[in-house]
Design a protein around this motif. Structure first.
Motif, mmCIF file in Angstrom:
data_model
loop_
_atom_site.group_PDB
_atom_site.id
_atom_site.type_symbol
_atom_site.label_atom_id
_atom_site.label_comp_id
_atom_site.label_asym_id
_atom_site.label_seq_id
_atom_site.Cartn_x
_atom_site.Cartn_y
_atom_site.Cartn_z
ATOM 1 N N TRP A 190 5.722 5.771 0.827
ATOM 2 C CA TRP A 190 5.360 6.949 1.616
ATOM 3 C C TRP A 190 4.923 8.079 0.691
ATOM 4 C CZ3 TRP A 190 4.348 5.266 6.042
ATOM 5 C CH2 TRP A 190 5.115 4.249 6.619
ATOM 6 N N LEU A 191 3.698 8.533 0.899
ATOM 7 C CA LEU A 191 3.140 9.637 0.122
ATOM 8 C C LEU A 191 3.486 10.963 0.778
ATOM 9 C CD1 LEU A 191 -0.448 8.192 -0.507
ATOM 10 C CD2 LEU A 191 1.488 8.184 -2.106
ATOM 11 N N PRO A 192 3.521 12.047 -0.004
ATOM 12 C CA PRO A 192 3.764 13.370 0.589
ATOM 13 C C PRO A 192 2.589 13.802 1.460
ATOM 14 C CG PRO A 192 3.206 13.573 -1.733
ATOM 15 C CD PRO A 192 3.379 12.112 -1.468
ATOM 16 N N ALA A 193 2.851 14.707 2.377
ATOM 17 C CA ALA A 193 1.842 15.138 3.355
ATOM 18 C C ALA A 193 0.586 15.690 2.701
ATOM 19 C CB ALA A 193 2.447 16.183 4.289
ATOM 20 N N ARG A 194 0.712 16.308 1.541
ATOM 21 C CA ARG A 194 -0.455 16.930 0.910
ATOM 22 C C ARG A 194 -1.512 15.903 0.505
ATOM 23 N NH1 ARG A 194 1.622 18.679 -5.171
ATOM 24 N NH2 ARG A 194 1.597 16.581 -6.069
ATOM 25 N N ASP A 195 -1.145 14.611 0.381
ATOM 26 C CA ASP A 195 -2.110 13.592 -0.023
ATOM 27 C C ASP A 195 -3.013 13.141 1.123
ATOM 28 O OD1 ASP A 195 -1.426 13.493 -2.707
ATOM 29 O OD2 ASP A 195 0.177 12.035 -2.384
ATOM 30 N N LEU A 240 0.833 -1.190 0.000
ATOM 31 C CA LEU A 240 0.000 0.000 0.000
ATOM 32 C C LEU A 240 0.872 1.246 0.000
ATOM 33 C CD1 LEU A 240 0.121 1.201 3.166
ATOM 34 C CD2 LEU A 240 -1.332 -0.774 3.572
ATOM 35 N N ALA A 241 0.204 2.385 -0.150
ATOM 36 C CA ALA A 241 0.859 3.688 -0.011
ATOM 37 C C ALA A 241 0.036 4.519 0.955
ATOM 38 C CB ALA A 241 0.982 4.389 -1.359
ATOM 39 N N ALA A 242 0.724 5.333 1.783
ATOM 40 C CA ALA A 242 0.040 6.131 2.794
ATOM 41 C C ALA A 242 0.941 7.284 3.216
ATOM 42 C CB ALA A 242 -0.331 5.272 4.001
ATOM 43 N N VAL A 243 0.349 8.238 3.924
ATOM 44 C CA VAL A 243 1.085 9.385 4.457
ATOM 45 C C VAL A 243 1.495 9.093 5.902
ATOM 46 C CG1 VAL A 243 0.918 11.820 5.128
ATOM 47 C CG2 VAL A 243 -0.053 11.048 2.952
ATOM 48 N N PRO A 244 2.754 9.336 6.263
ATOM 49 C CA PRO A 244 3.165 9.124 7.661
ATOM 50 C C PRO A 244 2.361 10.002 8.621
ATOM 51 C CG PRO A 244 5.088 9.388 6.243
ATOM 52 C CD PRO A 244 3.892 9.749 5.409
ATOM 53 N N VAL A 294 -6.335 7.765 4.000
ATOM 54 C CA VAL A 294 -6.100 7.781 2.549
ATOM 55 C C VAL A 294 -5.093 6.673 2.268
ATOM 56 C CG1 VAL A 294 -5.277 9.074 0.550
ATOM 57 C CG2 VAL A 294 -6.526 10.264 2.370
ATOM 58 N N LEU A 295 -5.518 5.682 1.498
ATOM 59 C CA LEU A 295 -4.663 4.548 1.173
ATOM 60 C C LEU A 295 -4.709 4.266 -0.318
ATOM 61 C CD1 LEU A 295 -5.789 2.004 3.951
ATOM 62 C CD2 LEU A 295 -3.672 3.351 3.954
ATOM 63 N N VAL A 296 -3.578 3.889 -0.872
ATOM 64 C CA VAL A 296 -3.536 3.314 -2.214
ATOM 65 C C VAL A 296 -3.202 1.842 -2.023
ATOM 66 C CG1 VAL A 296 -2.604 3.488 -4.547
ATOM 67 C CG2 VAL A 296 -2.630 5.513 -3.066
ATOM 68 N N LEU A 297 -4.089 0.965 -2.471
ATOM 69 C CA LEU A 297 -3.964 -0.465 -2.197
ATOM 70 C C LEU A 297 -3.533 -1.232 -3.439
ATOM 71 C CD1 LEU A 297 -7.242 -0.924 -0.119
ATOM 72 C CD2 LEU A 297 -4.922 -0.568 0.752
ATOM 73 N N ASN A 298 -2.553 -2.108 -3.260
ATOM 74 C CA ASN A 298 -2.080 -2.992 -4.317
ATOM 75 C C ASN A 298 -2.950 -4.247 -4.302
ATOM 76 O OD1 ASN A 298 -0.749 -4.869 -5.923
ATOM 77 N ND2 ASN A 298 1.295 -4.284 -5.219
ATOM 78 N N LEU A 299 -3.913 -4.324 -5.215
ATOM 79 C CA LEU A 299 -4.891 -5.410 -5.188
ATOM 80 C C LEU A 299 -4.247 -6.769 -5.408
ATOM 81 C CD1 LEU A 299 -7.779 -3.760 -7.215
ATOM 82 C CD2 LEU A 299 -7.415 -3.778 -4.752
ATOM 83 N N GLU A 300 -3.270 -6.835 -6.330
ATOM 84 C CA GLU A 300 -2.628 -8.115 -6.601
ATOM 85 C C GLU A 300 -1.921 -8.661 -5.368
ATOM 86 O OE1 GLU A 300 -2.634 -5.631 -8.717
ATOM 87 O OE2 GLU A 300 -3.034 -6.377 -10.754
#
Length: 284
Positions: A237-242, A156-160, A191-197
């Protein structure tokens, strides 16, 4: 695999997957009827800020306490204003009920907070990334960079949200022993970006169920604690603005300008997020 019941709110047929290099755009929210008003605001902000030249699928996950018919109709009227978008309501009660003994507790955030961990199962045909958004968010710009994000080898991707060296004894995340000793960053799951595979191929839902069953008394942040403990080292790790959280702002601005991090992110990222946020997160 049994899927949840689906209602097409947009009145439009399901969207075809775009051809070429662009990945399909698919965003997901989760709520019961009590969250209807913030849901409407969040969905409108997502659609109003999206690139209208590409299809966008928006799924609203519900379960026990699903949206009323009047609220479904209101969501459909709103969706009809955006012809590039396909908005649907999916009841995921059948999936979640299989783990009622684990996720059925009455803690503050309610049962629907767990819906995000079922996303890969609910959309078995989907490939690429899905962007999950809490309903207390306001989307301020197009999120195409998140749909397109390369998550190869990651979950996944997320903001700290915070770092071990920024807690300074004010937080129980590490003191409780929930986070592995080697982990130094803890993210916010709004806010998450999920890797479905990755979720499917590695059967990550089973790992999530097993971990929370063993730690539920200590995991006060429920799914967020669980995802951090399991996947902190497989996160982009996504930037804080996300995921700029209003609840952090006062504490962040009280920190010293010379600090390497203001809570979870570098000061420059925080200032950029204040001036030009992609997602504002109002923490309920």
């Amino acid at each position: 695999m049994k899927q949840g019941n689906r209602d097409n709110c947009s009145g439009k047929p399901g969207l075809d997957v775009p051809t070429g290099k662009s990945k399909p755009r698919h965003a997901v929210f989760a709520t019961d009827d009590g969250g209807f008003l913030p849901l409407m605001v969040a969905v409108r902000s997502l659609l109003a800020s999206a690139d209208a030249s590409r299809p966008l699928r928006v799924s609203v996950l519900t379960g026990c306490g699903a949206l009323t018919r009047d609220h479904e109709a209101a969501l459909a009227r709103q969706a009809a204003e955006f012809p590039f978008a396909h908005v649907e309501i999916i009841n995921c009660d059948a999936q979640m009920s299989r783990h009622q003994d684990v996720f059925g507790g009455g803690k503050a955030w309610g049962r629907m907070t767990w819906a995000r961990v079922f996303i890969a199962e609910l959309f078995p045909e989907a490939r690429g990334n899905i962007v999950y958004l809490d309903i207390d968010t306001l989307i301020c710009r197009d999120l195409s960079d998140l749909y397109e994000l390369d998550l190869t080898g990651k979950v996944l991707a997320a903001v700290p949200e915070t770092r071990r060296d920024a807690c300074r004894g004010r937080d129980d995340i590490w003191d409780s022993g929930l986070m592995p000793p080697e982990a130094d960053v803890y993210f916010n799951a709004g806010v998450l970006v999920l890797n479905l595979e990755a979720f499917r191929e590695e059967n990550l839902l089973a790992r999530i169920v097993d971990w929370y069953r063993a730690h539920r008394e200590q995991a006060t942040r429920l799914d967020q604690d669980t995802l951090n403990a399991l996947f902190w080292n497989r996160t982009v790790w996504l930037p804080a603005r996300d995921n700029h959280c209003d609840g952090w702002l006062e504490r962040q601005l009280r920190q010293d300008a010379s600090d390497a991090y203001w809570r979870g992110c570098p000061p420059q990222e925080i200032l950029e997020a204040i001036c030009d946020p992609a997602v504002l997160h109002f923490w309920g």
